[in-house]
Design a protein around this motif. Structure first.
Motif, PDB file in Angstrom:
ATOM      1  N   ALA A 134      44.832  37.957  41.099  1.00  0.00           N
ATOM      2  CA  ALA A 134      43.655  37.216  41.544  1.00  0.00           C
ATOM      3  C   ALA A 134      43.332  37.468  43.015  1.00  0.00           C
ATOM      4  CB  ALA A 134      43.860  35.715  41.308  1.00  0.00           C
ATOM      5  N   GLU A 135      44.321  37.916  43.785  1.00  0.00           N
ATOM      6  CA  GLU A 135      44.086  38.209  45.204  1.00  0.00           C
ATOM      7  C   GLU A 135      43.195  39.438  45.376  1.00  0.00           C
ATOM      8  OE1 GLU A 135      45.557  36.672  47.891  1.00  0.00           O
ATOM      9  OE2 GLU A 135      47.211  35.519  47.016  1.00  0.00           O
ATOM     10  N   VAL A 136      43.341  40.408  44.478  1.00  0.00           N
ATOM     11  CA  VAL A 136      42.721  41.715  44.715  1.00  0.00           C
ATOM     12  C   VAL A 136      41.852  42.217  43.558  1.00  0.00           C
ATOM     13  CG1 VAL A 136      44.375  42.567  46.420  1.00  0.00           C
ATOM     14  CG2 VAL A 136      44.931  42.731  43.988  1.00  0.00           C
ATOM     15  N   CYS A 137      41.752  41.422  42.502  1.00  0.00           N
ATOM     16  CA  CYS A 137      40.947  41.869  41.359  1.00  0.00           C
ATOM     17  C   CYS A 137      39.837  40.874  41.068  1.00  0.00           C
ATOM     18  CB  CYS A 137      41.802  41.997  40.098  1.00  0.00           C
ATOM     19  SG  CYS A 137      43.206  43.090  40.284  1.00  0.00           S
ATOM     20  N   SER A 138      38.794  41.379  40.446  1.00  0.00           N
ATOM     21  CA  SER A 138      37.713  40.478  40.036  1.00  0.00           C
ATOM     22  C   SER A 138      38.057  39.860  38.679  1.00  0.00           C
ATOM     23  CB  SER A 138      36.408  41.258  39.918  1.00  0.00           C
ATOM     24  OG  SER A 138      36.492  42.131  38.805  1.00  0.00           O
ATOM     25  N   LEU A 139      37.323  38.814  38.376  1.00  0.00           N
ATOM     26  CA  LEU A 139      37.490  38.141  37.081  1.00  0.00           C
ATOM     27  C   LEU A 139      37.340  39.124  35.921  1.00  0.00           C
ATOM     28  CD1 LEU A 139      37.574  35.566  35.307  1.00  0.00           C
ATOM     29  CD2 LEU A 139      35.125  35.300  35.736  1.00  0.00           C
ATOM     30  N   GLY A 140      36.292  39.918  35.974  1.00  0.00           N
ATOM     31  CA  GLY A 140      36.019  40.855  34.878  1.00  0.00           C
ATOM     32  C   GLY A 140      37.101  41.922  34.745  1.00  0.00           C
ATOM     33  N   ALA A 173      44.046  30.809  38.918  1.00  0.00           N
ATOM     34  CA  ALA A 173      44.764  31.695  39.840  1.00  0.00           C
ATOM     35  C   ALA A 173      43.893  32.000  41.062  1.00  0.00           C
ATOM     36  CB  ALA A 173      45.164  32.985  39.124  1.00  0.00           C
ATOM     37  N   MET A 174      42.605  32.166  40.844  1.00  0.00           N
ATOM     38  CA  MET A 174      41.703  32.435  41.977  1.00  0.00           C
ATOM     39  C   MET A 174      41.586  31.228  42.898  1.00  0.00           C
ATOM     40  SD  MET A 174      38.497  34.651  40.635  1.00  0.00           S
ATOM     41  CE  MET A 174      38.773  36.314  40.026  1.00  0.00           C
ATOM     42  N   TYR A 175      41.564  30.047  42.307  1.00  0.00           N
ATOM     43  CA  TYR A 175      41.495  28.832  43.132  1.00  0.00           C
ATOM     44  C   TYR A 175      42.736  28.721  44.008  1.00  0.00           C
ATOM     45  CZ  TYR A 175      40.906  23.906  44.398  1.00  0.00           C
ATOM     46  OH  TYR A 175      40.761  22.727  45.092  1.00  0.00           O
ATOM     47  N   ILE A 176      43.894  28.971  43.420  1.00  0.00           N
ATOM     48  CA  ILE A 176      45.141  28.895  44.192  1.00  0.00           C
ATOM     49  C   ILE A 176      45.128  29.967  45.290  1.00  0.00           C
ATOM     50  CG2 ILE A 176      47.660  29.146  44.065  1.00  0.00           C
ATOM     51  CD1 ILE A 176      47.443  28.107  41.134  1.00  0.00           C
ATOM     52  N   ALA A 177      44.679  31.173  44.923  1.00  0.00           N
ATOM     53  CA  ALA A 177      44.629  32.261  45.907  1.00  0.00           C
ATOM     54  C   ALA A 177      43.691  31.902  47.058  1.00  0.00           C
ATOM     55  CB  ALA A 177      44.184  33.557  45.228  1.00  0.00           C
ATOM     56  N   ALA A 178      42.556  31.289  46.739  1.00  0.00           N
ATOM     57  CA  ALA A 178      41.596  30.902  47.791  1.00  0.00           C
ATOM     58  C   ALA A 178      42.193  29.823  48.687  1.00  0.00           C
ATOM     59  CB  ALA A 178      40.302  30.412  47.148  1.00  0.00           C
ATOM     60  N   ALA A 194      39.171  18.741  43.007  1.00  0.00           N
ATOM     61  CA  ALA A 194      38.197  19.683  42.460  1.00  0.00           C
ATOM     62  C   ALA A 194      38.356  19.728  40.953  1.00  0.00           C
ATOM     63  CB  ALA A 194      38.434  21.071  43.035  1.00  0.00           C
ATOM     64  N   SER A 195      37.238  19.624  40.281  1.00  0.00           N
ATOM     65  CA  SER A 195      37.271  19.781  38.840  1.00  0.00           C
ATOM     66  C   SER A 195      36.513  21.056  38.499  1.00  0.00           C
ATOM     67  CB  SER A 195      36.622  18.565  38.188  1.00  0.00           C
ATOM     68  OG  SER A 195      36.347  18.840  36.842  1.00  0.00           O
ATOM     69  N   MET A 196      37.080  21.868  37.619  1.00  0.00           N
ATOM     70  CA  MET A 196      36.421  23.116  37.243  1.00  0.00           C
ATOM     71  C   MET A 196      36.245  23.175  35.741  1.00  0.00           C
ATOM     72  SD  MET A 196      38.212  25.794  39.857  1.00  0.00           S
ATOM     73  CE  MET A 196      39.817  25.043  39.907  1.00  0.00           C
ATOM     74  N   THR A 197      34.996  23.259  35.334  1.00  0.00           N
ATOM     75  CA  THR A 197      34.694  23.239  33.915  1.00  0.00           C
ATOM     76  C   THR A 197      34.627  24.659  33.385  1.00  0.00           C
ATOM     77  OG1 THR A 197      33.581  21.155  34.157  1.00  0.00           O
ATOM     78  CG2 THR A 197      33.051  22.424  32.208  1.00  0.00           C
ATOM     79  N   ILE A 198      35.753  25.144  32.950  1.00  0.00           N
ATOM     80  CA  ILE A 198      35.822  26.502  32.419  1.00  0.00           C
ATOM     81  C   ILE A 198      37.055  26.580  31.525  1.00  0.00           C
ATOM     82  CG2 ILE A 198      37.172  27.398  34.375  1.00  0.00           C
ATOM     83  CD1 ILE A 198      35.262  29.923  34.135  1.00  0.00           C
ATOM     84  N   THR A 227      35.152  36.599  42.370  1.00  0.00           N
ATOM     85  CA  THR A 227      36.361  36.960  43.115  1.00  0.00           C
ATOM     86  C   THR A 227      36.903  35.775  43.904  1.00  0.00           C
ATOM     87  OG1 THR A 227      35.196  37.503  45.148  1.00  0.00           O
ATOM     88  CG2 THR A 227      35.379  39.266  43.514  1.00  0.00           C
ATOM     89  N   VAL A 228      38.080  35.982  44.467  1.00  0.00           N
ATOM     90  CA  VAL A 228      38.702  34.977  45.320  1.00  0.00           C
ATOM     91  C   VAL A 228      37.802  34.664  46.520  1.00  0.00           C
ATOM     92  CG1 VAL A 228      40.044  36.763  46.511  1.00  0.00           C
ATOM     93  CG2 VAL A 228      40.812  34.407  46.603  1.00  0.00           C
ATOM     94  N   GLU A 229      37.031  35.659  46.949  1.00  0.00           N
ATOM     95  CA  GLU A 229      36.136  35.425  48.087  1.00  0.00           C
ATOM     96  C   GLU A 229      35.038  34.424  47.730  1.00  0.00           C
ATOM     97  OE1 GLU A 229      34.859  39.321  49.346  1.00  0.00           O
ATOM     98  OE2 GLU A 229      36.882  39.864  50.010  1.00  0.00           O
ATOM     99  N   ASP A 230      34.535  34.513  46.503  1.00  0.00           N
ATOM    100  CA  ASP A 230      33.550  33.519  46.058  1.00  0.00           C
ATOM    101  C   ASP A 230      34.191  32.138  46.037  1.00  0.00           C
ATOM    102  OD1 ASP A 230      31.558  35.444  45.567  1.00  0.00           O
ATOM    103  OD2 ASP A 230      32.362  35.838  43.564  1.00  0.00           O
ATOM    104  N   MET A 231      35.428  32.085  45.624  1.00  0.00           N
ATOM    105  CA  MET A 231      36.132  30.816  45.528  1.00  0.00           C
ATOM    106  C   MET A 231      36.323  30.194  46.920  1.00  0.00           C
ATOM    107  SD  MET A 231      36.964  29.158  42.897  1.00  0.00           S
ATOM    108  CE  MET A 231      37.807  29.556  41.402  1.00  0.00           C
TER     109      MET A 231
END
Lengths: 611, 386
Positions: free
Chosen positions: A588-594, A229-234, A216-220, A196-200
């Motif tokens: 991404a603000e309110v939903c999980s990745l899954g 989207a989660m990174y931006i939201a965080a 920040a580099s993210m390997t995914i 989630t965004v909280e983890d981010m």
């Protein structure tokens, strides 16, 4: 013909052009003299530095040639560092220590950062000469976000610039939530768990995401648009909406190589490419400092390709992305500079010049097939030493393997580099071996005089030239085959790249088993009495895994209503031709990745693996 | 000649490292082993279901992304729970599995862990030594397991050149409502993807329907076979689907010597649909002699060459339904009209459909599903052929 066919033509044409100009310099006296004059002028401007021993050395070494044809071949065919076609380097100066005294002529030698962003000129405003970023960028990710955050702070403690490189755990890479049944043992293994965004927020806590010294580099790749989207939201949560244009970093997002080699694809290829292009369009317009795709040969190499296959597939994938972006109506000079590359460096002889040749082909292709300006011609590359070359048997030898690969990487003018830890065949690297891996780079760049005094210190030996020619011809031959199959997409559907890589991997294994490929301590000088060392392994404790599951459940409960609304909106947008990234940002603000992944799969389907 | 050893290989969930297993699969096949390859990123539950349905001797798991202690143990546990603990579990993970891990894993019932540096020859030898001996006849607990074991017995009796005793005439009398559909066509036409998409729809349309799939892959001359259809048939890995992968074991024409008997057994086992897929076939092939097959579907690639080639494809005369798959390709419209004219010559009411099976929610596949789920009389069927 796809653009790749045009690239092949462009390179052939350019090579012909160089040879024509060489002849002209030899036959046309006036032109020949111009080239000689230019050469002499370049040489006269080269500043001189001093080694700690007192030895005076030029900042740029050039071949000892004085004949007009040879000069022409060098200047046009290879190019000075930082000049088209960039064989010798993307920038004029890389890895060099600052000159002790001001440069002779202001402006004559504008220094450029390794990463390409920091255009720094020491003599302006009378400011203290600024220093470019260190090229060291170490990949890490383990357990939960707070654990990786701690590791990031440990790694960055002695660096001016904070360049974080993030590895995600398996469930995250496949877009699966930590609370999904059947994956508990995988949480936080091999990378960090992000749901989630909280983890981010936790993951990059304590770092100033908007600072020019931070990236920040993210390997995914599979779920990259969702993670982006989660990174931006965080970032927005921590710094407000104004942070978005300042965000600096890279997300891998390379779907082609996933389908060809790494197998972390979650949507059908066409849908993946659509989500990716939506994201790239957004970052190109809104986040000018972001690299929205890292076109990666590393995993192709690690899956067992030959070095030539690695370079050929990576470059052709890059040209395919450029073609997609151009088809969206984006200007090549806007998106071109935001394409970056990631290559594997092993011990095979091709690695003497693989990156050099790649840089040259990219520059010519972008200029002549895509009409790109200088900044979009530059092939900017992060290199990682080969994980596959490391073996468990007498694993300390891995230090030597990595050192040799580091040397090759820097000889090729890589813009940044990750050196593998010697314990990698066993586990997520431990701090002890990570430290040694980082030190290996410092010894090469800071302690030794190999790279810090003179550009071109190891460029252009006769052997290197021979490798360059052979490798370039082989890459173009691969391009032609891909073109015959209908371009990158057609070749992917024919599973051409996959089958080539698998064949090469099988051959490599057979060579190890029949001894024609010596691997020290494995099939040569083997010590059968050796006991496998016992490591303190970085395994994620069950309690931590449970903590991640509990946090996620709480997040889902808290956001249940808003989450469902955001998902419904996202699904509706995906059904249209609109860019879905803004809807993804809201989700991404309110939903999980899954949750996001599952909803998207309902609309576009699941990826069907190719065997 | 003894029947080949059948094993299943897979890579665990959230793990895409398939380079090692691809190499190992090839080596197993070269040495006479039949490998059912489930692919990468697979749940323990899917591995266990497949292992039981395929009635393999052992499951080989290649894990490089961590979590192996839990994952291997989970596979062992689920096999045991379902009464299939005679299916052994082995595997490896290069250097990622330590000796300590191995000890824990073996305590939890894992048969063998290979470490980095093990030669392919050693692995092949291990499989032959440990999984090559005849099994004890043990009672199978569930009907699914009994069915799987009976299929093995039929296959093995053909391999031992002892044809099984015929259990009555091969008729469909006792079959009831089971619909048997045969799919054939050249390699690369997309049969496997098409069937998998069809299965997805059949499962969705009727929440109770049960499906059996009999899928064929060619044996390598004088050796084993890679039975890889499960890896791409993502929708068919479901508790309501019973899938069995068979190697052709030297028989030409698209099917195995044991197919007919296996098909008969499946057709009498209470499934709503039994789908049989041949290997990629040539122009002269007519694989479905059987009276057991209700409907036959020929899947074509638009890229069959010149129109003249169509005259030589025997199945165009025999198939009830002809599908031009990959109809997003340039040549697809031409292909469809050429085939249409060819079918008109037959004047048998054969149906022609265009599909893009790789596309999610493809309307062409929807139509195929409609056609194949109609009552037989209403479909193009006009009495049994031959």
């Amino acid at each position: 013909m796809s653009k790749l066919g045009r690239v092949v033509e462009a390179v052939e044409k350019y090579n012909g052009f160089v040879e024509d100009e060489v002849k002209r310099a030899r036959s046309d006296k006036k032109f020949g003299q111009e080239m000689v004059d230019r050469w002499n002028e370049i040489k006269a401007k080269i500043p001189v530095g001093t080694a700690p021993t007192g030895l005076k050395l030029p900042r740029l070494a050039l071949p000892e040639i004085d004949e007009a044809g040879d000069i022409t071949r060098y200047l046009l065919g290879d190019g000075l560092p930082g000049e088209f076609p960039f064989l010798n380097g993307a920038y004029r100066e890389m890895y060099l220590e600052p000159l002790q005294q001001p440069p002779i002529e202001t402006g004559a030698y504008e220094k450029s950062g390794h990463g390409g962003k920091a255009k720094l000129n020491g003599s302006k405003n009378g400011a203290k000469p600024q220093v470019a970023e260190e090229p060291t960028r170490l990949f890490s990710g383990l357990m939960l976000a707070e654990d990786t955050n701690e590791r990031f702070h440990f790694l960055g403690a002695h660096q001016r610039s904070k360049r974080l490189s993030t590895a995600f755990d398996g469930p995250t890479l496949y877009g699966i939530d930590s609370d999904a049944p059947g994956i508990l043992g995988k949480i936080g293994e091999g990378g960090v768990a992000v749901d989630t965004v909280e983890d981010m927020v936790r993951l990059y806590d304590g770092f100033d995401l908007g600072s020019p010294d931070f990236s920040a580099s993210m390997t995914i790749s599979g779920p990259a648009p969702i993670i982006m989207a989660m990174y931006i939201a965080a970032a927005k949560r921590r710094f407000g909406d104004g942070i978005v244009p300042k965000l600096r970093g890279t997300i891998q997002a390379d779907i082609f190589k996933e389908v060809q080699a790494q197998n972390e694809t979650i949507f059908p290829v066409e849908a993946s490419l659509r989500f990716l292009t939506d994201m790239m369009e957004f970052t190109t317009r809104e986040m000018p400092r972001w690299y929205p795709v890292s076109i990666s040969g590393y995993h192709i190499g690690e899956a067992g390709s030959t070095p030539v296959q690695q370079a050929a597939y990576t470059l052709s994938n890059g040209f395919a992305y450029a073609e997609m972006m151009a088809a969206r109506g984006l200007d090549v000079d806007d998106f071109g500079p935001r394409l970056s590359f990631f290559l594997d460096c092993g011990l095979d002889v091709e690695y003497i010049a693989l990156t050099r040749v790649s840089r040259r082909i990219w520059a010519i292709g972008m200029r002549d097939a895509f009409g790109a300006g200088p900044k979009a011609q530059m092939f900017k590359v992060h290199t990682q030493t080969s994980g596959r070359s490391l073996v468990a048997a007498e694993f300390k030898n891995n230090l030597t393997r990595t050192a040799a690969e580091l040397m090759l990487s820097y000889m090729n003018g890589t813009n940044s580099c990750h050196s593998n830890s010697a314990d990698e065949p066993f586990t997520t690297p431990s701090e002890e071996w990570i430290r040694l891996a980082a030190h290996g780079q410092a010894i090469l760049l800071d302690e030794s005089g190999i790279f810090k005094h003179t550009m071109n210190m190891l460029s252009g030996s006769p052997g290197m030239k021979a490798v360059e020619r052979a490798v370039e011809a082989a890459i173009l031959e691969e391009f032609r085959e891909i073109e015959r199959l209908g371009g990158v997409m057609g070749a992917v559907e024919n599973r051409y790249q996959r089958s080539q890589i698998q064949t090469a991997a099988h051959r490599y294994e057979q060579q190890i088993y029949n001894g024609t490929r010596p691997i020290i301590a494995l099939n040569k000088y083997r010590n059968d009495s050796e006991e496998m060392p016992e490591f303190e392994l970085a395994r994620t404790p069950r309690a931590k895994q449970q903590l991640q599951v509990d946090r996620l459940k709480k997040f889902k409960a808290k956001n249940a209503r808003k989450g469902e609304q955001a998902l419904a909106k996202l699904a509706a947008v995906v059904e249209t031709d609109e860019n879905c990234f803004p809807a993804l940002l809201e989700a991404a603000e309110v939903c999980s990745l899954g949750q996001i992944n599952n909803r998207l799969q309902e609309v576009v389907g699941r990826f069907r693996p190719m065997v | 000649m003894a029947a080949p050893i059948r094993i299943l290989t897979a890579v665990p969930i959230c793990d895409g490292h398939d380079s090692a297993i691809n190499t190992i699969n090839l080596e197993f096949i070269r040495h006479g082993i039949e490998v059912v390859y489930l692919g990468y990123h697979r749940y323990a539950q899917d591995i266990v279901r497949a292992a039981i349905q395929e009635d393999v001797r052992a499951v080989g798991i290649s894990s490089y992304n961590g979590g192996h202690v839990e994952f291997f143990a989970e596979v062992v546990k689920q096999l045991k729970k379902r009464g299939a603990d005679d299916i052994k579990v082995f595997g490896g993970g290069g250097g990622t599995i330590t000796h300590d891990d191995q000890r824990v894993m073996q305590r939890r019932g894992v048969d063998k862990i290979f470490f980095a540096g093990t030669s392919l020859t050693e692995m092949v030898q291990f499989v032959h030594d440990h999984y090559g001996k005849p099994r004890k006849r043990t009672a199978r607990k569930t009907p699914e397991m009994q069915l799987a074991r009976k299929l093995t017995e039929i296959e093995d009796s053909y391999a031992n050149r002892k044809r099984p005793k015929k259990s009555g005439a091969r008729t469909k009398k006792s079959i009831g409502e089971t619909r048997v559909i045969g799919f054939t066509g050249p390699g690369g036409a997309g049969k496997t993807t098409l069937i998998d998409e069809l299965v997805l729809r059949l499962l969705q349309r009727d929440a109770k329907s049960r499906i059996a799939i009999l899928s064929h892959d060619p044996s390598v001359v004088g050796a084993g076979a890679l039975l890889g259809d499960r890896a791409t048939m993502i929708n068919s890995q479901d508790d309501r689907v019973f899938m069995r992968s068979m190697a052709t074991r030297g028989q030409a024409g698209g099917l195995s010597p044991a197919t007919e008997d296996c098909l008969q057994l499946l057709a009498q086992s209470g499934f709503d649909y039994v789908i049989i897929e041949t290997v990629g076939t040539g122009q002269e092939a007519m694989p479905f002699h059987s009276k057991l097959v209700d409907q036959t579907v020929l899947v074509m690639n638009p890229d069959y060459g010149a129109r003249l080639q169509l005259q030589k494809i025997v199945m165009l005369d025999l198939a009830d339904v002809v599908v031009v798959n990959k109809s997003d390709q340039d040549r697809a419209r031409t292909a469809a009209s050429e085939i249409e004219r060819r079918l008109e010559q037959n004047n048998r009411g054969q149906r022609l459909l265009s599909t893009v099976a790789k596309r999610h929610r493809d309307p062409g596949v929807d139509k195929l599903c409609d056609l194949l789920t109609q009552p037989v009389a209403a479909a193009s069927k006009k009495g049994r052929k031959k």
